[in-house]
Design a protein around this motif. Structure first.
Motif, PDB file in Angstrom:
ATOM      1  N   LEU A 206      12.545  66.755   1.700  1.00 54.61           N
ATOM      2  CA  LEU A 206      13.082  66.736   0.291  1.00 54.61           C
ATOM      3  C   LEU A 206      12.060  65.688  -0.555  1.00 54.61           C
ATOM      4  CD1 LEU A 206      15.586  67.758  -0.856  1.00 54.61           C
ATOM      5  CD2 LEU A 206      16.417  66.257  -0.360  1.00 54.61           C
ATOM      6  N   VAL A 207      11.383  65.121   0.251  1.00 53.66           N
ATOM      7  CA  VAL A 207      10.881  64.005  -1.064  1.00 53.66           C
ATOM      8  C   VAL A 207       9.594  64.244  -1.600  1.00 53.66           C
ATOM      9  CG1 VAL A 207       9.701  61.552  -1.096  1.00 53.66           C
ATOM     10  CG2 VAL A 207      12.162  62.065   0.089  1.00 53.66           C
TER      11      VAL A 207
ATOM     12  N   TRP B   6       8.898  54.847   7.233  1.00 53.51           N
ATOM     13  CA  TRP B   6       9.608  54.582   8.309  1.00 53.51           C
ATOM     14  C   TRP B   6       9.497  54.819   9.415  1.00 53.51           C
ATOM     15  CZ3 TRP B   6      13.531  59.780   7.518  1.00 53.51           C
ATOM     16  CH2 TRP B   6      14.261  59.097   6.913  1.00 53.51           C
TER      17      TRP B   6
ATOM     18  N   LEU C 159       8.966  55.517  -1.629  1.00 51.44           N
ATOM     19  CA  LEU C 159      10.550  56.321  -1.284  1.00 51.44           C
ATOM     20  C   LEU C 159      10.668  56.279  -0.178  1.00 51.44           C
ATOM     21  CD1 LEU C 159       9.063  59.377  -4.325  1.00 51.44           C
ATOM     22  CD2 LEU C 159      10.471  57.323  -4.611  1.00 51.44           C
ATOM     23  N   ILE C 160      10.283  55.999   0.726  1.00 50.55           N
ATOM     24  CA  ILE C 160       9.953  56.495   2.495  1.00 50.55           C
ATOM     25  C   ILE C 160       9.408  55.617   2.789  1.00 50.55           C
ATOM     26  CG2 ILE C 160      10.666  57.695   4.133  1.00 50.55           C
ATOM     27  CD1 ILE C 160      11.321  60.514   3.206  1.00 50.55           C
TER      28      ILE C 160
ATOM     29  N   ARG D 255      10.160  66.975  -4.274  1.00 51.19           N
ATOM     30  CA  ARG D 255      10.110  66.896  -5.321  1.00 51.19           C
ATOM     31  C   ARG D 255       8.802  66.247  -5.844  1.00 51.19           C
ATOM     32  NH1 ARG D 255      16.185  63.803  -4.112  1.00 51.19           N
ATOM     33  NH2 ARG D 255      17.543  65.904  -4.394  1.00 51.19           N
TER      34      ARG D 255
ATOM     35  N   VAL E 261      17.137  66.494  11.316  1.00 53.62           N
ATOM     36  CA  VAL E 261      17.439  65.469  11.018  1.00 53.62           C
ATOM     37  C   VAL E 261      15.925  63.904  10.417  1.00 53.62           C
ATOM     38  CG1 VAL E 261      18.282  63.298  11.696  1.00 53.62           C
ATOM     39  CG2 VAL E 261      19.405  66.057  11.819  1.00 53.62           C
TER      40      VAL E 261
ATOM     41  N   ALA F 272      14.079  66.093   7.415  1.00 52.79           N
ATOM     42  CA  ALA F 272      14.996  66.746   6.351  1.00 52.79           C
ATOM     43  C   ALA F 272      14.013  65.864   5.378  1.00 52.79           C
ATOM     44  CB  ALA F 272      16.098  66.630   6.675  1.00 52.79           C
ATOM     45  N   ARG F 273      14.989  64.688   4.866  1.00 53.32           N
ATOM     46  CA  ARG F 273      14.986  63.520   3.920  1.00 53.32           C
ATOM     47  C   ARG F 273      13.099  63.449   3.763  1.00 53.32           C
ATOM     48  NH1 ARG F 273      15.168  57.685   2.604  1.00 53.32           N
ATOM     49  NH2 ARG F 273      15.256  57.801   0.656  1.00 53.32           N
ATOM     50  N   PRO F 274      12.332  63.282   4.544  1.00 53.40           N
ATOM     51  CA  PRO F 274      10.841  63.269   3.896  1.00 53.40           C
ATOM     52  C   PRO F 274      10.584  64.832   3.458  1.00 53.40           C
ATOM     53  CG  PRO F 274       9.980  62.498   5.996  1.00 53.40           C
ATOM     54  CD  PRO F 274      11.923  62.972   6.129  1.00 53.40           C
TER      55      PRO F 274
END
Length: 132
Positions: A35-36, A73, A70-71, A39, A28, A31-33
């Motif tokens: 995926l970015v 955090w 984009l991120i 890309r 969790v 995952a997003r970092p």
């Protein structure tokens, strides 16, 4: 009672629950970092910057692509530590509380007989004593 009930767990199942929690937490959180970063990997060199770290500042994920953030955090070291420790500790406490005590009959070991089975015998015994 089902197979996933902590009442039936031994130490290996408890350890597996902790590992499953940590794997899910990592999936969790990262995952997003991930995926970015996947890309932006094919973008021209120098157009993107990615920083994901766990250190003195805690957890930091900062990804910028073509001047756009984009991120961004940030989580303190205390927050990260609490996420890593508190849920497994709660699982352990639940496991301890729900385990049968030594010498205590487990639900499967209790007789599933008729609760009134001894009633008829006791009634007959009383009747015999009254006749004497």
């Amino acid at each position: 009672m089902t197979w996933w009930s902590p009442r039936r767990w031994g130490a290996p199942q408890l350890l597996a629950a902790w590992v499953a929690y940590w794997v899910l937490l990592a999936a969790v959180a990262f995952a997003r970092p991930a995926l970015v970063m996947y890309r932006i990997r094919d973008l021209p060199e120098g157009s993107s910057k990615a920083q994901v770290s766990l250190g003195d500042q805690g957890f930091v994920a900062h990804i910028v692509s073509q001047g756009r953030t984009l991120i961004d955090w940030r989580a303190s070291g205390t927050t990260v530590l609490l996420w890593l420790v508190v849920p497994p500790l709660l699982i352990f406490i639940a496991w301890l509380v729900m385990r049968p005590r030594p010498g205590q009959a487990r639900p499967g070991e209790l007789g599933a007989g008729d609760p009134l089975a001894g009633y008829e015998a006791a009634r007959r015994e009383r009747a015999r004593e009254e006749r004497r």
